[in-house]
Motif scaffolding. Structure first.
Motif, PDB file in Angstrom:
ATOM      1  N   UNK B  82       0.446  -1.289  -0.117  1.00  0.00           N
ATOM      2  CA  UNK B  82      -0.303   0.061  -0.275  1.00  0.00           C
ATOM      3  C   UNK B  82       0.648   1.739  -0.027  1.00  0.00           C
ATOM      4  N   UNK B  83       1.757   1.583   1.087  1.00  0.00           N
ATOM      5  CA  UNK B  83       2.905   2.874   0.668  1.00  0.00           C
ATOM      6  C   UNK B  83       3.707   2.907  -0.376  1.00  0.00           C
ATOM      7  N   UNK B  84       3.991   1.492  -0.856  1.00  0.00           N
ATOM      8  CA  UNK B  84       4.492   2.062  -2.886  1.00  0.00           C
ATOM      9  C   UNK B  84       3.494   2.421  -2.942  1.00  0.00           C
ATOM     10  N   UNK B  85       2.068   2.008  -3.613  1.00  0.00           N
ATOM     11  CA  UNK B  85       1.224   1.621  -4.298  1.00  0.00           C
ATOM     12  C   UNK B  85       0.887   3.658  -3.912  1.00  0.00           C
ATOM     13  N   UNK B  86       0.952   4.292  -2.833  1.00  0.00           N
ATOM     14  CA  UNK B  86       1.132   5.370  -2.434  1.00  0.00           C
ATOM     15  C   UNK B  86       2.097   6.252  -2.621  1.00  0.00           C
ATOM     16  N   UNK B  87       3.083   6.634  -2.662  1.00  0.00           N
ATOM     17  CA  UNK B  87       3.928   6.601  -3.404  1.00  0.00           C
ATOM     18  C   UNK B  87       4.253   6.671  -4.390  1.00  0.00           C
ATOM     19  N   UNK B  88       4.317   5.712  -5.571  1.00  0.00           N
ATOM     20  CA  UNK B  88       4.702   5.850  -6.147  1.00  0.00           C
ATOM     21  C   UNK B  88       3.042   6.964  -6.949  1.00  0.00           C
ATOM     22  N   UNK B  89       2.528   6.768  -6.615  1.00  0.00           N
ATOM     23  CA  UNK B  89       1.127   7.822  -7.529  1.00  0.00           C
ATOM     24  C   UNK B  89       1.053   9.131  -6.489  1.00  0.00           C
ATOM     25  N   UNK B  90       1.695   9.716  -5.773  1.00  0.00           N
ATOM     26  CA  UNK B  90       1.169  10.865  -4.747  1.00  0.00           C
ATOM     27  C   UNK B  90       0.295  11.923  -4.635  1.00  0.00           C
ATOM     28  N   UNK B  91      -1.117  10.781  -4.529  1.00  0.00           N
ATOM     29  CA  UNK B  91      -2.433  11.597  -4.255  1.00  0.00           C
ATOM     30  C   UNK B  91      -2.226  12.417  -2.569  1.00  0.00           C
ATOM     31  N   UNK B  92      -3.278  13.357  -2.915  1.00  0.00           N
ATOM     32  CA  UNK B  92      -3.413  14.416  -2.079  1.00  0.00           C
ATOM     33  C   UNK B  92      -3.929  13.842  -0.977  1.00  0.00           C
ATOM     34  N   UNK B  93      -4.973  12.591  -0.901  1.00  0.00           N
ATOM     35  CA  UNK B  93      -5.498  12.947   0.236  1.00  0.00           C
ATOM     36  C   UNK B  93      -5.319  10.911   0.158  1.00  0.00           C
ATOM     37  N   UNK B  94      -5.795  10.326   1.326  1.00  0.00           N
ATOM     38  CA  UNK B  94      -6.039   9.077   0.654  1.00  0.00           C
ATOM     39  C   UNK B  94      -7.091   8.006   2.042  1.00  0.00           C
ATOM     40  N   UNK B  95      -8.332   7.968   1.389  1.00  0.00           N
ATOM     41  CA  UNK B  95      -8.569   7.166   2.381  1.00  0.00           C
ATOM     42  C   UNK B  95      -9.131   5.832   3.220  1.00  0.00           C
ATOM     43  N   UNK B  96      -8.891   5.599   4.421  1.00  0.00           N
ATOM     44  CA  UNK B  96      -9.078   3.659   4.790  1.00  0.00           C
ATOM     45  C   UNK B  96     -10.319   4.075   5.296  1.00  0.00           C
ATOM     46  N   UNK B  97     -11.169   2.310   5.182  1.00  0.00           N
ATOM     47  CA  UNK B  97     -12.083   2.514   6.152  1.00  0.00           C
ATOM     48  C   UNK B  97     -11.366   1.825   7.603  1.00  0.00           C
ATOM     49  N   UNK B  98     -12.457   2.261   8.546  1.00  0.00           N
ATOM     50  CA  UNK B  98     -11.967   3.050  10.247  1.00  0.00           C
ATOM     51  C   UNK B  98     -12.526   0.773  10.372  1.00  0.00           C
ATOM     52  N   UNK B  99     -12.227   0.030  10.209  1.00  0.00           N
ATOM     53  CA  UNK B  99     -12.550  -1.576  10.140  1.00  0.00           C
ATOM     54  C   UNK B  99     -11.388  -1.833  10.840  1.00  0.00           C
TER      55      UNK B  99
END
Lengths: 256, 323
Positions: B82-99
């Motif tokens: 997950x961290x790698x895909x986020x780094x590679x794509x550089x979104x401003x906001x990331x949302x997860x579920x609080x499950x």
């Protein structure tokens, strides 16, 4: 075994929380401070492991001067020593800062297993355990209700929505504790007397060398949204009240 | 510059969990304010087919990491990917579920990315280009408005609070190579709850009992009402500590914090720590003999009477209403 238990001092669950008029936080005047209930499970589990396998239990806590009371409580329960990370620079710290501060201290101590509460009942963030595991580069087992130690590994039960996972992990690791794990003991009177003489190392931010700027900031604290006043459902008999309640839930609240 | 909103979808046993659609829908709303894209991360084994459903709920692009080692969920493997895909794509906001899984994963990922995380949010908006996330603190005794002073800005959203609305977008699949290192943790067993009941944190209807239930067997009348309303039975700390109900049923500050559409509190006086755990429910009903019980201060509808008489009558009424 070298066992670490991280603790936080929080307002008692019975505390009324009043937001400051300027939204900058909560009024702390009337609050009774206690050890975070989930951290008590961590301290208890640490003590149980020590009693069975030998070793010692170190309490690590980030908090203002008053948090020393919580460290002493853990020592009175039977922990051996404490480290109190205390600095006004941590007053507005977020989980990231706290986890890194804990990690900076824990890295200097031998550690086989580290316990945290699954969340603290003040900010309810539930982030520190996982962030601490990342900072130490070890596995995390969050929200654990059962733990079995087997030399170089532990086996735990983690409830998730609609299922229970049984997971095995190599040590060292971070375990975050959920209610059900154990029944925390009370400090005995001799325990309280002994705790006064147990060593607690007090360190400031500079001594542990971590940044104190929060990544997540509470820009504003607000009271919960007000609920409109409720209705008392009328009727002479329970059956009438039930019928009227059913009607209201269907027609007015559209809840069924 | 960081741009767009990314969600981290959650699937189990090859099906998207409801929270994933809530995330997609919420991300779409935020992204539309700035004309940005919504992307999603979807990890697991043999799950590519789920991308289309994310598309239906507003996702433009789905990064699919398909690897047998990602199933079942193990924190470190998912966090690395997950961290790698986020780094590679550089979104401003990331949302997860609080499950349970989302909370476990989001904190680890935020730490990897050296950024901040707002957990279990009940509202998110974009104000002046920055995300403002509102979340209950002290189990809902107050709320905090959180801003993240790092990139990406990460929030996890409380299940059951944000609507999932269809809004068809492409849901185009981009396959991502996910290398999984040898893991230190191993899932030995997944023991499924066979009751068929929805978890309290995801339930639309909760029927809860407290000390006024008088004993474990009396919860049967709550089970019957819950069955009619397709709900789940909860309990106060008093009922759990008395051993009448399992710990997983506890609602309150030291149990689960819930936000169902309908919360029916039976024989619960309403200790502050219980009120904290359920006061964000959309509609609250209290049934209690004691007219002075604090629970009535939170209730939309109060019934002052003997719950053992009212609840079976209510079950009969509801049976007719839902028929």
């Amino acid at each position: 075994m070298n066992i670490i238990a991280c603790v936080k001092q929080v307002p008692d669950t019975e505390a009324q929380i009043k937001v400051k008029a300027d939204g900058s936080g909560i009024e702390e005047g009337q609050i009774k401070w206690v050890m975070n209930p989930y951290d008590e499970f961590g301290v208890e589990e640490a003590l149980k492991l020590k009693e069975k396998n030998g070793g010692d239990v170190t309490i690590v806590c980030v908090g203002p001067a008053r948090a020393m009371e919580t460290i002493r409580t853990a020592l009175a329960m039977g922990a051996d020593k404490g480290v109190h990370i205390s600095d006004p620079a941590f007053d507005n710290a977020d989980a990231y800062v706290i986890a890194n501060a804990l990690a900076a201290v824990i890295k200097t101590l031998p550690h086989d297993i580290i316990f945290c509460g699954q969340r603290a009942i003040d900010d309810d963030a539930g982030q520190v355990g996982a962030m601490l595991a990342e900072a130490l580069n070890v596995p995390q087992l969050t929200i654990v209700t059962k733990l079995e130690y087997a030399g170089s590994s532990v086996k735990v039960i983690r409830p998730i929505e609609g299922a229970q996972l049984s997971i095995e992990t190599a040590l060292p690791c971070v375990v975050t504790c959920q209610k059900g794990l154990n029944e925390p003991r009370y400090a005995s009177l001799p325990g309280i007397m002994k705790a006064k003489k147990k060593p607690v190392d007090v360190k400031n931010a500079a001594a542990i060398g971590v940044a104190t700027d929060a990544k997540a900031k509470v820009a504003k604290t607000v009271p919960p949204p007000a609920r409109p006043p409720g209705k008392i459902v009328c009727g002479d008999e329970p059956a009438q009240k039930a019928a009227e309640l059913g009607r209201l839930l269907r027609e007015e609240a559209k809840a069924i | 510059m960081a741009k767009g909103v990314m969600i981290v979808a959650e699937q189990r046993d090859g099906a998207l969990r409801k929270i994933s659609l809530e995330l997609a829908s919420t991300a779409r709303k935020l992204a539309d304010q700035t004309g940005d894209e919504v992307s999603a991360i979807l990890l697991g084994a043999g799950i590519e087919g789920l991308a289309a459903e994310l598309g239906k709920f507003g996702v433009d692009k789905v990064f699919v990491g398909d690897n047998a080692a990602l199933e079942p969920y193990v924190t470190e493997a998912h966090a690395d990917a997950t961290a790698k895909i986020i780094k590679d794509n550089d979104p401003a906001i990331v949302l997860f579920g609080a499950s349970v899984q989302g909370k476990d994963l989001s904190a680890r990922v935020a730490a990897k990315l050296a950024t901040g995380l707002a957990t279990d949010c009940t509202d998110v908006k974009v104000d002046g280009g920055k995300m403002v996330a509102t979340r209950p603190m002290y189990a809902g005794k107050c709320f905090g408005e959180i801003v993240i002073e790092a990139t990406p800005q990460i929030a996890s959203l409380r299940p059951n609070v944000f609507p999932a609305a269809e809004n068809a977008k492409a849901g185009a699949v981009t396959k991502v190579d996910v290398a999984v290192e040898a893991q230190k943790s191993k899932v030995l067993e997944v023991q499924k709850d066979t009751s068929g009941k929805v978890d309290l944190t995801e339930a639309n209807v909760i029927v809860s009992g407290g000390r006024g239930m008088k004993g474990p067997d009396e919860f049967k009348i709550l089970e019957e009402l819950a069955d009619v309303l397709k709900g789940t039975v909860g309990a106060s700390r008093a009922a759990v500590d008395a051993g009448w109900r399992p710990q997983k049923d506890q609602v309150g500050q030291t149990g689960k914090v819930v936000s169902p559409n309908l919360y029916i509190a039976c024989g619960i006086s309403g200790a502050i720590q219980h009120l904290a755990g359920m006061s964000s429910s959309k509609c609250i009903v209290a049934i209690n003999k004691d007219a002075e019980a604090p629970i009535f201060t939170k209730a939309d509808y109060g019934v002052v009477d003997d719950l053992f008489k009212v609840v079976p009558e209510l079950t009969a009424v509801c049976k007719k209403l839902v028929a």
